[in-house]
Structure formats: structure tokens, C-alpha cells
Design an enzyme around this catalytic site. Structure first.
Site, PDB file in Angstrom:
ATOM      1  N   ASP A 408       0.847  -1.187   0.000  1.00 63.89           N
ATOM      2  CA  ASP A 408       0.000   0.000   0.000  1.00 63.89           C
ATOM      3  C   ASP A 408       0.886   1.242   0.000  1.00 63.89           C
ATOM      4  O   ASP A 408       2.106   1.156   0.201  1.00 63.89           O
ATOM      5  CB  ASP A 408      -0.887  -0.033   1.254  1.00 63.89           C
ATOM      6  CG  ASP A 408      -2.047   0.947   1.185  1.00 63.89           C
ATOM      7  OD1 ASP A 408      -2.360   1.424   0.078  1.00 63.89           O
ATOM      8  OD2 ASP A 408      -2.641   1.240   2.236  1.00 63.89           O
ATOM      9  N   GLU A 411       2.675   4.864  -4.197  1.00 58.12           N
ATOM     10  CA  GLU A 411       2.685   5.723  -5.387  1.00 58.12           C
ATOM     11  C   GLU A 411       4.059   6.368  -5.649  1.00 58.12           C
ATOM     12  O   GLU A 411       4.333   6.614  -6.827  1.00 58.12           O
ATOM     13  CB  GLU A 411       1.612   6.812  -5.252  1.00 58.12           C
ATOM     14  CG  GLU A 411       0.199   6.305  -5.357  1.00 58.12           C
ATOM     15  CD  GLU A 411      -0.259   5.549  -4.101  1.00 58.12           C
ATOM     16  OE1 GLU A 411      -1.041   4.595  -4.228  1.00 58.12           O
ATOM     17  OE2 GLU A 411       0.210   5.899  -3.008  1.00 58.12           O
ATOM     18  N   ASP A 489      -9.137   3.848  -2.635  1.00 57.29           N
ATOM     19  CA  ASP A 489     -10.001   4.292  -1.539  1.00 57.29           C
ATOM     20  C   ASP A 489     -11.290   4.888  -2.081  1.00 57.29           C
ATOM     21  O   ASP A 489     -11.447   6.114  -2.185  1.00 57.29           O
ATOM     22  CB  ASP A 489      -9.258   5.304  -0.670  1.00 57.29           C
ATOM     23  CG  ASP A 489      -8.048   4.690   0.016  1.00 57.29           C
ATOM     24  OD1 ASP A 489      -7.991   3.446   0.095  1.00 57.29           O
ATOM     25  OD2 ASP A 489      -7.158   5.431   0.461  1.00 57.29           O
TER      26      ASP A 489
END
Length: 1067
Positions: A408, A411, A489
Site C-alpha cells: 500500500d 505511489e 479508496d
């Protein structure tokens, strides 16, 4: 003059690059450093990220181009055939072929560089324009071409009219108009009017604009230089995707257990809670294979640790907990983030520092950014040595009983910075085969993919006899080689339920077939009907996981009442029955590059009416799931994503041909409807509670839907469900066929492959007759089976009886209760009375219930109505994104304040509207008492409730003021202003859409001049708040738009535009 850099200089000693962009200092409240510097390139759409256009480490790039190439160059691109027939590489010039960096999308980067012999010429040749280091590539297609792909994108399935930017972004609470999400796929799938398909890949890792706003035109804009790779035209979209897979690779072969249902929450905060969840699944008979551990299992968010500070309260003995889960048939997946806490004594930080693995700043020091643990350093996964270091950590971590890993925040996400990531000037010391030493602008979009690659390698090192399972949030085209993904999300609302289907399909059309959303929505509280409908749909998605964030209500399947619980149970039992088919589809995706899920038009790409269907989809080339979005292959699923409609009440656009409805005696208005395509055989298993409960000798069922010739065929793939024996031939691939001869149906194995021994198992054949009716016969798998076909009159009776049963089943079903206080669809209640403001020179009418729009702006002294409006569109609107009609223009606004002139105050109206993701648009409209000639509008996008998962910052937003003014005398009207640089402008109707940025912007004022009326509408604004001014002429109208910068907002850093209107008499 070319710029060269000595290849012997280490990256850590390279000074900051001299780049072609402006630096503007923007004060940001609540950020540690007093001022934050945003690089704003001269190119209009790269204003958010500073583009350091250079290459480091001995290779020349855009700064190495000759001066004349730095100016404007344009023309047709040059091509060479590569890879296989129908695949071409295009470059702006022949010399560019040696100037571009290695491909990170290709599974074998050398394949992009090697020319092959080919007889055919490319059917579509791109053109290019290169200016100021930017390369724009344009491809023109025939009118009627439809566009798809572009990777992980929100909004509609068909992408014509849309534009996105490939820049991996932590986009908590994204909306349909969000232009950059967590993954980057610079890829477009074009379906031509005749049904043939064509693929285009812009092979660049850098921020890339994909512009599809003009019909039948694809445009890429990114930093020079990069090649374009084209695939096709091919006879079908599937063929294009197969050709693409020969370049970027196919999906890893997943372990079979990973195709079951997954249950997750941020967070199950103790081992006891995890075991309680597992027991409840089994006690209630709801199928589930995996339970996930979010970040709170760690000791202070330190990766590769467990929180053992509270004995049994948290995760003092993870192995014991995992053993308990394994005994109940569950697997355990654990999260790992890239941000490593900078702390002496923490073994990961110390070993990483010793091995020099951290990403560097431009000055050579490790970059430190704040994430969950506080100050963090970040591994540089562009180096093989770093990937090996991480893989060894993963290998040791697996020994705790870890079955899968969740990457997670990769990015990479960074808190307390408006860009939500690290500076683009950071340095990666990449391996030569990846591109060498480059700044973060080059490697940003592949950071998550390289992390997933390293994680997968570590899992293989831990156990070479098990297939790794990795889930990654960030990715790039080609990530499917290493990991599955989810769509980030999302929000608990009907819009995100509907949007989830298109997002899964787009990823599949972009080479990533293994994806799914957070079922029920991550942020917010799902209602029972929303959660049940979502589970009904997502039970057919490739990746099937329920997940929700902190401070939300429980989102397990039993948390919404007995009716919703039953729907979830039925939905997941369907999935587990279909796992033999789903597993087969993944094998075909792994070996051939075919999609697992696909849009309805894959059933018939020549049928134009199927091109925009997004409430139905196909589950692979053989099975169709039709209707929330499903039609096409072999089995179809039909369901409603609207709360007030059941699946049986939804109109379904079906492809041509035979489509037989069927069920498992479980039809329900809150579940999808299923259809099997004529000519198909569908393998079906037993309704088990978890994958490990199955046995090779269990009864196998075959559902058969005959085509118009009385024939059908299907395929079933089987192996051990894990490990790599299948690569050595230890598998069984069975091709079944069925054919009517006279009044008998013969079902047999027509062909088989592999050395895996066929189990001795019973076979149940079910022949679909129409209307849900079926007849069956039993036999032994592998042996020829015969089934007598009933007479026509008998078939009619069976069909009528089945349809009657279906109607009663739907009528008597116990539906999930409707939403409490549901007010219906937002907007468009035309019978309401607008709110009026009247004072001084102005009389306004405002409709708060539709975007808070101003629908009338009447200047009383002149009697002039300036706005062109209907109640539901145009007038004065505001958006929250750069896309036309993004969130803000149609939401229901509530009035938060009203001051009346009669009470001695100015006439004003305050409103705010919820635009999702914890954001609101707030607007104060006022007619100032001290100067009643002025109408003032103060607008802002405010972070009201941005989730903790975002680090306090929202998705990327842009406050866009969008008034539509009417032209009473179109031939006599123009726009006039003086730019900041002193130049004077007069813009007349007939001009193209024009935008003004930087010193070309009006110097705080522009006006709409009507010489016939002798009036000018003056619009004044704060230059510090307005980044772009735009003019767009329409039929008797003109838009004078004000745009803020595009960036995330936090509680302390809203976006604001304060501006005012005044009518001036011309002399």
C-alpha cells in the site's frame, strides 16, 4: 548546444538540474517547511509537477537534443515493425530510437528495440509535434471509433470526450472526474466502426496526458522523447489484448485460494478479533478464504514488525493466530508499505542505511518524508541491490505464517505535502537496464510496480513451491506480471458501486485482468441495500474483497441485517460454484493474454449499441455476467445499481444470438441475473465454504447452452491450485463438446492436454432449454454421456413452468430494506422555487438543489439578463475538477446562511455542497451594501472530513468557475483585457477555446463587451487565486472561466477564488 554529463560522476554528487520550468513559491499552512515549491512547467497541462527533462548517467535525452529540435518540430513519425506481425514502433525521428530510455512496460525490453521483417505497412501513422521539450503525438481514426482503456480511471466506460494524466496519486475519495488515480497505463484501445480493434501504447514512464476529448482522435502529451507502439488493427479487441500481452507480459498464475472471497478492515486490531471474524464466517456458512491485516498489526507502523506490546490484546504471537486461521481454512495477508521509519535501533532502517538503499535528494542525502510512522526513508527499488535487500526481508517475514502481502501507499504517498508524493528532483540510482540514474519524475510511475516485483521475488525466495500473492495499490502498465490490484479508496455510495464495474473493465482492457474494488466502499457507511447489491455484483469480479476504513460502521456481510446477510451468502456461494470457470479464465489470461472480465461489446464488436453498455459485463470469453454491466461472452449477469430497482426490473441490452437465463435456484431481485451464451459449456463446482474444502473427486456439473446448430463447447483447466507443477505439464486442460443428433444430445471430452490424471468423479450435465428451464443427466467425467431431448411441446411446458416459478420467486423474495430517509436521485426537481437575492443593481435567482447554480443574473438599471441558463444546466456553475461537469455542478447544496438587506446587512446567500471524498464546495454570493453596483462571489473547496488514509490531503481538485453568459448581439460582442505582461487582447466570437496562463492571464480584470448595448460586464478576480483564465464560445453564448491551480486540499489549505461582477457603461 547539447548538455552532457560525465557518466563517472555518482548520482549523489550531481547538482540540481537546470530544467525548463518555472518555480513558484506557494505558502502552505500546516507544513513543516515554511514554503513549498511547486514546479510549474510552461506546458499547460504539466503545471502541477515540475518536469525535469533530462537524463543522467551517460545517456543523452531531451536536453541533449539539438537547439533546432528544442524549438518546434513536427511531421509524421517514422516506424519499424517489432515483436510480431501488426506491431509497429513509431519515433519522431530515426535518431530518437537510440535516444529513448529502456522500456519498463515491456516484459523483455530488448523486444522493443529489435526490428523484424514484415510484409504489411501500418494502417494508422501518428503525427508528432515537439516544442519546448514536450512531445505531442496525435492519431486520427475514422468517425465512429470508440475509445477504451487508459488503465485505472474513474467515470464512464467509453472514454471519448475524456482526458486523464498518468501520474500515480494517492486519490482518497476520488470522483468520476478525477484525472489521476493510483496507477498509470498510457494505453488506448480503439474499436473501429467496423468492429476491428487497434491498440496504442505511449511507452513513457513520465507524466503523460491522454486526451480523447475530440471524437476519433487520440493525443498523447509528455516529455520528449518517447516511442509509440501500435497493435493491429485486429479482427477483435481480444486479439489486440493478446498482442499487447506479448509485449508487456501476462498476469502471474494466481494460487487458487486467492480467487475466493477476502475480508479486510482498517483494522482488525487484535489476533482475537481476527479469529472471531473467522469463526463467524464459518458459523454463518458464508464462504471466505482470506482475512487481511492492515497497518495496525505493526509495532508503531514499522514494517516487518508485529505489535506485541499488549500481550494477547494485539499480535503477540502471529504464528499462533495464523495456525488457527489455517486450521479453519483461511489464509492471512499482511500489509507492507514503502515508508521505513527513520529510527536508530530499528533493524530495517539500520540495515537499509548500511546497504545504502534509500532514495536520495538532489544534494545526495537520503530523502525523508512523513508517512504513518512519522519521518520515513524510502527504498530505491530501481536498484537490483535494493530489490534483493527488500526481498530478503520479505523472505524472513514469510516465516511468520504470512500467506500473501499487500503493498500500500506505494505511489509513493507522502504526507504533509501538497503533491502527496516526494519531490520530482529526488534521485534514483537505477540499474542501467531500467534507465540508469534518473530523477523521480522519470521513475515515479513505476515505483509501485518495482516494489511489487521485489515483494514477489521475496515470496518466491521464501518458498519456491508456492505461488506468491501480492496486491499493490500503485502500478504501471506491466504490473500484472507481479501483482493483483484494487481500485483504491472508494466511497460508500451508489455512484461508486456503478463506477466500480467500468474501473475493473478498463484495467482488464489495459493488460491488468486481476482487480476489484473495496466492496461496500472504503470510506463512509454503506447501507444494507448498497452493500448487498455491491456484493452481488463484485462476487463476479476477478478480485473479490470487502474492505472499510477506520471510524466507519462494521462492514462484514452479517453487519447489515439478516436480509443483506442472506444476499451476501447467496452471492458468494455463486462465486464458489463458478470457481472452476474463473480459474480456467485466469489460466487462459496467464497463457494467452485474454481478459478475465470484458465489456459486453466483446460479444460483438460490430454492434454499436453495445459500445456504451456499462451495467453488464462478460466474465471471460466464455461466460457472461450481464446487467449491472454484463453481457457478451458466455455467461451473463444482470443486476441493478440503482437502489429502487431489482435485477428483474432492469432493461438489459443483449448481444445478438442465443442467451439462456439460468440460476442455482437462488434468483433474487437484489442479485444479478445470469445468462449463458448459445454454443457454450460452463463448468460448475460445489457450493463450498473455502477453496481448500474442495476435492478432485467432487461432482462436476456442466451447464450447456446450445447454439442455433445444436452444438456447444467449453473448456476446464485443473491443477494442484498452487505451486509450479503446471509448468512441467502437471495439469489437465479438458475440452468438452456437446451436439444434438436426432433427439439425443451427446456430451463428451473432445480433447485434453496435460499429464494431470483425470479424477474419478461423477458428472452432472444440465441442458438449458430457455426461460431458466433445464433438464439433466448423470454420468462419469471422461465418459461419453447421452441425454434425450424432450419434444417441443414438453419443452414449452417446462419453460412456462420455469418462468412462472421465477416470477413467484421474485415476487415473494425478502428484499433488503430500502435506505432510510432516501430522498431519490439528486438534482432536477424542477418544481421547487428558486431563492431570490435582490439589492442595489442586481436581482439573482439561485437553485441550491441543483449545484447551487445561479440561473438568473439580472442587471436592474440596464434591464440586462447576463446569464444563459436552464434550471438544470448552464447559468453560473462551479466544478471541482478540470473535467467538464465534474463534481459540484449538480449536487444538492444546503443553505448555511442568509442575510437580508432589509435587516441592515448586505444581501447575501451562503451555500455548501458535498462533492465526495470529505470535500465540500462552499459559496457566498453577496451584493455589497456599501457598493450595490458589485455582485461578489466567494467560493472555496474545503476539506471537511478527509479520511485518515489520505494523510490529511484530498484527491486532486481544481476550483473551476464556469459561468455561461448569453450574447444578446453576438456579432457585436467581444472579450477585452490587458495581460499581466502588458499586451492588450480583444477576442471575438468564432475563436477556438482559448486559455491564458502565467503572464498571459488578464491582469486581475477582463470584460465581456456588448457595443450594441453600450455595456460591458466586468469580472475582477484575485490573481494569486486564479491559475488559468479560459474563453469558450458557444451558439449565442460564451464562457469566461476562472480556474484555480490543481492540487489536493487539507483542512488548512483550501482552494479559494474570490471574484466580482460589475456592469460598466461604455463611453
Amino acid at each position: 548546444m547539447a548538455v552532457s554529463i560525465n557518466s563517472n560522476i555518482s548520482c549523489s554528487t550531481i547538482p540540481p538540474l537546470r530544467c525548463h520550468f518555472q518555480l513558484i513559491n506557494i505558502p502552505i499552512k500546516g507544513i513543516d517547511s515554511p514554503r513549498f515549491s511547486l514546479g510549474l512547467p510552461i506546458s499547460r497541462w504539466n503545471r502541477s509537477i515540475g518536469v525535469a527533462r533530462s537524463r543522467i548517467g551517460g545517456r543523452s535525452a531531451s536536453l541533449d537534443l539539438e537547439m533546432e529540435e528544442q524549438r518546434i518540430a513536427s511531421g509524421k513519425m517514422v516506424f519499424q515493425p517489432i515483436l510480431e506481425a501488426g506491431v509497429f514502433r513509431f519515433d519522431c525521428t530515426a535518431s530518437d530510437r537510440s535516444a529513448v530510455l529502456p522500456s519498463l512496460s515491456f516484459a523483455d525490453p530488448k523486444a522493443r528495440e529489435k526490428s523484424i521483417e514484415a510484409q504489411m505497412l501500418p494502417e494508422f501513422v501518428p503525427t508528432f509535434e515537439r516544442c519546448d521539450g514536450q512531445q505531442t503525438v496525435t492519431i486520427q481514426f475514422p468517425s465512429g471509433t470508440s475509445f477504451y482503456g487508459t488503465g485505472e480511471v474513474s467515470g464512464p466506460l467509453e472514454r471519448t470526450g475524456k482526458r486523464i494524466f498518468t501520474w500515480n496519486t494517492d486519490a482518497w475519495g476520488f470522483g468520476p472526474g478525477t484525472t489521476s488515480l493510483y496507477q498509470s497505463h498510457p494505453w488506448v484501445l480503439a474499436v473501429l466502426p467496423d468492429g476491428k480493434a487497434f491498440g496504442i501504447l505511449a511507452d513513457t514512464t513520465r507524466r503523460c496526458e491522454i486526451d480523447l476529448r475530440i471524437a476519433a482522435i487520440v493525443k498523447f502529451v509528455s516529455a520528449a522523447v518517447y516511442p509509440i507502439i501500435t497493435f493491429g488493427p485486429c479482427n477483435s479487441p481480444t486479439k489486440v489484448l493478446m498482442s499487447l500481452s506479448h509485449a508487456i507480459g501476462t498476469i502471474f498464475m494466481p494460487p487458487k485460494w486467492s480467487l475466493g472471497y477476502h475480508q479486510c478492515r482498517w483494522s482488525y486490531e487484535s489476533a482475537e478479533k481476527v479469529k472471531e471474524i473467522a469463526r463467524t464466517f464459518r458459523d454463518k456458512g458464508i464462504p471466505c478464504d482470506v482475512i487481511w491485516m492492515d497497518i495496525d498489526y505493526m509495532d508503531g507502523f514499522r514494517c516487518f514488525t508485529f505489535d506485541k506490546s499488549y500481550d494477547q490484546e494485539h499480535f503477540s504471537d502471529p504464528e499462533s493466530m495464523v495456525n488457527d486461521l489455517h486450521a479453519r481454512g483461511f489464509k492471512a495477508i499482511w500489509m507492507l508499505d514503502p515508508g521505513i521509519k527513520m529510527e536508530d535501533g530499528y533493524f530495517v532502517y539500520e540495515s537499509g542505511s548500511e546497504n545504502n538503499v534509500w532514495i536520495k535528494k538532489a544534494d545526495g542525502e537520503p530523502f525523508v518524508g512523513e508517512v504513518w510512522p512519522g519521518p520515513c526513508v524510502f527504498p530505491d527499488f530501481t536498484q537490483q541491490s535494493t530489490r534483493l535487500w527488500w526481498a530478503n526481508l520479505v523472505k524472513d517475514f514469510i516465516s511468520n505464517g504470512v500467506d500473501g502481502i499487500w503493498n500500500d501507499m506505494n505511489e509513493p504517498a507522502v504526507f504533509k505535502t501538497v503533491t502527496k508524493t516526494m519531490p520530482v528532483s529526488n534521485i534514483h540510482r537505477g540499474d542501467p537496464e531500467l534507465g540508469g540514474c534518473q530523477n523521480h519524475f522519470h521513475y515515479h510511475n513505476v515505483y509501485g510496480m518495482l516494489m511489487a516485483r521485489s515483494t514477489q521475488e521475496g515470496m518466491k525466495m521464501a518458498n519456491s513451491n508456492k505461488r506468491p500473492f501480492v496486491l499493490t495499490r500503485a502500478g504501471f502498465i506491466g504490473s500484472q506480471r507481479y501483482a493483483a490490484t484494487w481500485t483504491g479508496d472508494n466511497l460508500s455510495n451508489w455512484e461508486h458501486l456503478h463506477m466500480s464495474l467500468s474501473m475493473v473493465l478498463q484495467l482488464g482492457l489495459s493488460g491488468q485482468p486481476y482487480s476489484g474494488p473495496d466492496i461496500g466502499g472504503f470510506a463512509g457507511n454503506a447501507t444494507p441495500k448498497l452493500f448487498g447489491r455491491w456484493m452481488g455484483l463484485a462476487s463476479f469480479f476477478p478480485f473479490c474483497r470487502g474492505h472499510s476504513e477506520k471510524r466507519t460502521a462494521d462492514h462484514e456481510p452479517w453487519s447489515f441485517g439478516v436480509e443483506c446477510e442472506e444476499i451476501c451468502r447467496l452471492a458468494l456461494l455463486r462465486r464458489y460454484r463458478l470457481l472452476p470457470h474463473i480459474y480456467t479464465l485466469f489460466y487462459l489470461a496467464h497463457t494467452k493474454g485474454t481478459p478475465v472480465t470484458s465489456p459486453v461489446f466483446f460479444a460483438d464488436s460490430t454492434d454499436a449499441k453495445l459500445r456504451n453498455v456499462e451495467n453488464s459485463f462478460l466474465l471471460g470469453p466464455l461466460l457472461i455476467c450481464a446487467r449491472i454491466g454484463i453481457q457478451g461472452g458466455r455467461l451473463g449477469v444482470l443486476m441493478s445499481t440503482m437502489p429502487d430497482q431489482g435485477s428483474h426490473e432492469c432493461a438489459c441490452i443483449m448481444p445478438k444470438g442465443i442467451w439462456q437465463r439460468f440460476d442455482f435456484n437462488d434468483s433474487h431481485p437484489d442479485l444479478p441475473s445470469l445468462y449463458l451464451r448459445g454454443g457454450s459449456i460452463l463448468p460448475v463446482g460445489q457450493p463450498v465454504q473455502y477453496v481448500g474444502e474442495t476435492n478432485p473427486t467432487d461432482e462436476l456439473s456442466l451447464l450447456i447452452s446450445l447454439d442455433e446448430n445444436g452444438k456447444a463447447e467449453g473448456v476446464l483447466y485443473e491443477d494442484d491450485g498452487d505451486g509450479y507443477g503446471y509448468t512441467q505439464g502437471n495439469y489437465l486442460l479438458t475440452y468438452y463438446s456437446a451436439e444434438i443428433d436426432s433427439s439425443n444430445l451427446t456430451v463428451k471430452v473432445s480433447k485434453s492436454e496435460g499429464s494431470y490424471r483425470r479424477p474419478k468423479r461423477p458428472l452432472l450435465v444440465k441442458l438449458l432449454l430457455g426461460g431458466g428451464a433445464m433438464i439433466d443427466a448423470q454420468g462419469i467425467d471422461g465418459e461419453e454421456l447421452h441425454l434425450e431431448i424432450p419434444s417441443e411441446s414438453q419443452v414449452v411446458k417446462l419453460v412456462l413452468a420455469s418462468e412462472d416459478w421465477y416470477r413467484k420467486q421474485m415476487k415473494n423474495a425478502k428484499n433488503i430494506p430500502s435506505e432510510d430517509g432516501l430522498t431519490g436521485q439528486k438534482g432536477f426537481e424542477l418544481s421547487k422555487t428558486p431563492v431570490e437575492l435582490k439589492s442595489g443593481d442586481w436581482a439573482l435567482k439561485v437553485v441550491p438543489w441543483i449545484g447551487g447554480r445561479i440561473v438568473s443574473m439580472n442587471h436592474l438599471p440596464s434591464g440586462t439578463q447576463w446569464l444563459h441558463s436552464r434550471v438544470e444546466i448552464d447559468g453560473y456553475e462551479e466544478y471541482s475538477g478540470i473535467e467538464y461537469r465534474s463534481a459540484g455542478c449538480s449536487e444538492e447544496y444546503k443553505i448555511i446562511g442568509r442575510d437580508l438587506e432589509q435587516s441592515g446587512e448586505e444581501e447575501s446567500l451562503g451555500m455548501e455542497g458535498d462533492i465526495g471524498g470529505g470535500l465540500i464546495i462552499q459559496r457566498i454570493i453577496s451584493i455589497v451594501k456599501r457598493n450595490p453596483k458589485i455582485l461578489r462571489v466567494d467560493s472555496s473547496i474545503i476539506a471537511r472530513n478527509v479520511g485518515a488514509g489520505s494523510g490529511g490531503f484530498s484527491r486532486l481538485v481544481c476550483l473551476r468557475i464556469h459561468p455561461t453568459f448569453t450574447l444578446l448581439h453576438p456579432t457585436e460582442v467581444h472579450i477585452a483585457f490587458t495581460s499581466i505582461d502588458g499586451s492588450k487582447h480583444e477576442i471575438f466570437d468564432g475563436s477556438q477555446e482559448l486559455s491564458f496562463e502565467g503572464n498571459n492571464r488578464p491582469d486581475g480584470e477582463w470584460m465581456l463587451v456588448d457595443r450594441c448595448a453600450g455595456l460591458a460586464l466586468v469580472n475582477r478576480f484575485d490573481l494569486h487565486q486564479v491559475n488559468t483564465c479560459m474563453v469558450e464560445w458557444g451558439a449565442g453564448t460564451v464562457n469566461l472561466e476562472l480556474w484555480s491551480e490543481e492540487r489536493p486540499v487539507s483542512i488548512d489549505t483550501p482552494l479559494e477564488i474570490c471574484h466580482e461582477y460589475e456592469v460598466r457603461q461604455l463611453s
